[in-house]
Design a protein around this motif. Structure first.
Motif, PDB file in Angstrom:
ATOM      1  N   ASP A 228       0.810  -1.214   0.000  1.00 38.76           N
ATOM      2  CA  ASP A 228       0.000   0.000   0.000  1.00 38.76           C
ATOM      3  C   ASP A 228       0.849   1.273   0.000  1.00 38.76           C
ATOM      4  O   ASP A 228       0.475   2.281   0.594  1.00 38.76           O
ATOM      5  CB  ASP A 228      -0.908  -0.023   1.252  1.00 38.76           C
ATOM      6  CG  ASP A 228      -2.141   0.835   1.042  1.00 38.76           C
ATOM      7  OD1 ASP A 228      -2.452   1.129  -0.141  1.00 38.76           O
ATOM      8  OD2 ASP A 228      -2.765   1.232   2.039  1.00 38.76           O
TER       9      ASP A 228
ATOM     10  N   ASP B 130       2.116  -3.560  -4.506  1.00 37.69           N
ATOM     11  CA  ASP B 130       2.564  -4.382  -3.373  1.00 37.69           C
ATOM     12  C   ASP B 130       3.492  -5.476  -3.901  1.00 37.69           C
ATOM     13  O   ASP B 130       3.231  -6.053  -4.959  1.00 37.69           O
ATOM     14  CB  ASP B 130       1.362  -5.055  -2.676  1.00 37.69           C
ATOM     15  CG  ASP B 130       0.485  -4.007  -1.988  1.00 37.69           C
ATOM     16  OD1 ASP B 130       0.879  -2.812  -2.010  1.00 37.69           O
ATOM     17  OD2 ASP B 130      -0.558  -4.396  -1.451  1.00 37.69           O
TER      18      ASP B 130
ATOM     19  N   GLY C 227       1.509   3.956   3.672  1.00 35.10           N
ATOM     20  CA  GLY C 227       1.756   2.562   3.377  1.00 35.10           C
ATOM     21  C   GLY C 227       2.870   2.016   4.250  1.00 35.10           C
ATOM     22  O   GLY C 227       3.224   2.623   5.271  1.00 35.10           O
TER      23      GLY C 227
END
Lengths: 394, 211
Positions: free
Chosen positions: B10, B24, B59
């Motif tokens: 993320d 990812d 993230g």
């Protein structure tokens, strides 16, 4: 490998830059240190010689000349005064002690002073060899004079008229050395001492009456501070003699020197500041060139603190080198100066002695270097490592 | 057992209004990784995020079980020094130091100072032992690249990150550098991650991420 080594190699890596900075710092430190030594020695030497002398009485003329001739023996006397006038003043209730001085003759450029043993006591002189004079034409020689001329106990010499080295010699009255003084950093080191009677006998073929006797100057110590106020005025007003206060005249002399010293101090300060600016500019330039290097160090894991320390250490190392060479030059310069001043003025420098002022000088130099490095260091530490790395990569 | 060394999830990064989003991906100790993509898609940004040179904004980047987004500046510096070896596109060095001293400095900054044996071993492996005491400016382009690889490995990193190691080289030299990177990574038990737009590398990596 550590931060000191890297800082040191960084300095070596830019030898010309470093050299310029070091020269500036060295000159600044050397001049300042020399000034500290000279002023301290002057001060010390001048104060040592007026210790215990509250007033000097001599012939009318310049008071500074009287002090310089009677106390320091570095000027010609203002003239002579009748001994009986001096004796009368000695009996004044405000006077504690007096030392009468008769001078004007010399031996190989060194002054011969006819005086009493009280003169030795005034400066706490100790005999290195032999004993003080007791008969006429016996003499005690100061340490510098003895060393210069190889005079020892039992040797004889002839005095010359005046202070000139090539003056007319009084050939019929040889002096015998009965003692040699230990060096003690006062005017005595540079004198030959004898009884006043010897001086009179040299100058008069017939014995003279007390009425005719003259001396050159008299050093006076007061019983209390009150004398300081009334006696000089009394002497200057009511007698044909002149009274001068050494403390006032020495201060006047220092004020005269002071202008020169202040000028040199300004030059020294300017040099130190230039040294600081040089550290600043040199670091700023080198760090601009080295931005990528520093970013690389950060990418290798160097913390901000390490980068910061590295830059500060670089500046302090420059300061350290400047301090080392500056003090070295100043102290070597002092020996050269010493060989001149010790003989002429009785001022002695000690090469290995460090004056407390020099400690402040060292601290000031490091502070200047630290402050000069502060901005470049902060600027460098704050850089965006990522930007620098990607800018240079393309 | 195949342990997960790197895990990215993320992840995105914003320069003002422009936002770069990254896919990812994860890799284990046995699989060398190629991150490919054209200019301007954020390859260097990703490399700097993975190495903690840039802070993670959004993230997660997890390396050897540690989350980079949870570390402060000095922790990142320390972590990077100990676990990551980075090879930049243009090999740059500390100019005032010799080749050997550059390796020792890397160990010092990485918190693993003074392993001269390791440094000598790396110079020997890379075929430039005789250059140890030369200033880095005296080295040729190829020697500089080898020294850069040696420096990246000087602290025994878990991950060897290379930024465009082959793009400016001809086919022959690109092949040599690729082989050198893989063999050195394997020999030093490091996971190799190459970030590049070089098409010639695509066929050589089985584990690939495209931006």
């Amino acid at each position: 490998m550590n931060i000191f080594k890297i800082s040191f190699k960084n300095i070596l890596g830019r030898p010309l830059n470093a050299l310029l900075t070091i020269i500036m710092l060295t000159m600044g430190v050397a001049l300042t240190s020399l000034l500290i030594m000279v002023s301290a020695s002057f001060d010390e030497s001048f104060k040592k010689n007026i210790r215990g002398v509250d007033m000097v009485v001599g012939a009318k003329g310049s008071p500074l000349q009287l002090i310089l001739s009677a106390v320091y023996q570095i000027d010609n006397p203002t003239g002579n005064i009748p001994k009986k006038e001096a004796d009368k003043l000695s009996k004044n209730p405000m006077v504690a002690e007096t030392v009468q001085l008769s001078f004007g003759d010399s031996y190989k450029g060194r002054k011969i002073v006819g005086t009493s043993h009280a003169y030795l006591e005034l400066y706490g002189a100790k005999m290195a060899d032999g004993k003080p004079w007791s008969e006429t034409f016996e003499a005690v020689v100061g340490a510098t004079v003895a060393a210069e001329n190889g005079l020892n106990v039992g040797d004889t010499f002839y005095s010359a008229h005046g202070a000139d080295e090539n003056a007319e010699v009084h050939g019929d009255h040889p002096f015998t050395v009965t003692g040699v003084l230990e060096p003690n950093g006062t005017v005595l080191d540079r004198l030959l001492l004898t009884s006043p009677q010897s001086i009179w006998d040299v100058h008069h073929s017939e014995p003279i009456s007390d009425e005719e006797k003259e001396i050159t100057a008299m050093l006076v110590k007061f019983k209390n501070k009150m004398g300081m106020i009334s006696l000089p005025r009394m002497v200057n007003k009511n007698t044909n003699m002149q009274a001068a206060l050494p403390s006032i005249e020495v201060n006047r002399l220092f004020e005269l020197f002071g202008i020169g010293i202040a000028t040199l101090q300004t030059v020294a300060i300017v040099l130190m500041v230039l040294g600081g600016i040089s550290v600043f500019v040199s670091l700023l330039n080198s760090l601009k060139d080295r931005a990528y290097e520093i970013a690389l160090m950060r990418s290798m894991g160097a913390s901000r603190g390490k980068v910061y320390a590295m830059i500060i250490i670089e500046a302090l190392l420059l300061g350290l080198i400047g301090v080392f060479f500056g003090l070295l030059i100043a102290h070597v310069g002092a020996i050269v100066l010493d060989s001149f001043t010790a003989a002429e003025l009785g001022i002695q420098f000690d090469l290995f002695a460090f004056y407390s002022g020099e400690l402040y000088l060292v601290l000031a130099t490091f502070s200047i270097c630290f402050l000069a490095a502060l901005f470049p260091a902060v600027k460098t530490v704050k850089m965006d490592v990522s930007n620098v790395l990607s800018t240079y990569a393309n | 057992m195949e342990e997960t060394i790197l895990k990215v999830s993320d992840l995105s990064y914003s320069y003002g209004s422009e936002t770069l989003r990254f896919p990812d991906f994860a890799c284990d100790s046995n699989s060398h990784l190629l991150i490919s993509g054209n200019s301007g898609v954020g390859k260097t940004t990703l490399l700097h995020l993975l190495s903690g040179i840039r802070h993670v904004q959004k993230g997660s980047v997890e390396i050897l079980g540690s989350k980079l987004e949870e570390m402060n500046q000095s922790e990142l510096d320390k972590f990077r020094g100990q676990n990551l070896g980075i090879i930049f596109q243009q090999p740059g060095f500390i100019k005032s130091l010799t080749a050997m001293e550059n390796l020792l400095a890397a160990q010092y900054f990485g918190g693993k100072g003074g392993d001269r044996k390791k440094a000598e071993g790396l110079l020997a492996e890379l075929g430039i032992p005789e250059k140890a005491n030369e200033k880095t400016q005296a080295l040729s382009g190829g020697e500089r690249q080898r020294l850069a690889i040696a420096r990246a490995l000087a602290c025994n990193p878990a991950i060897l990150l290379a930024d465009e190691p082959t793009s400016s080289l001809d086919d022959g030299n690109a092949q040599i550098v690729y082989e050198l990177l893989v063999s050195e990574a394997d020999r030093n038990n490091a996971l190799l991650i190459v970030v590049s737009h070089d098409q010639r590398l695509k066929s050589k990596f089985t584990n690939r991420v495209s931006l």
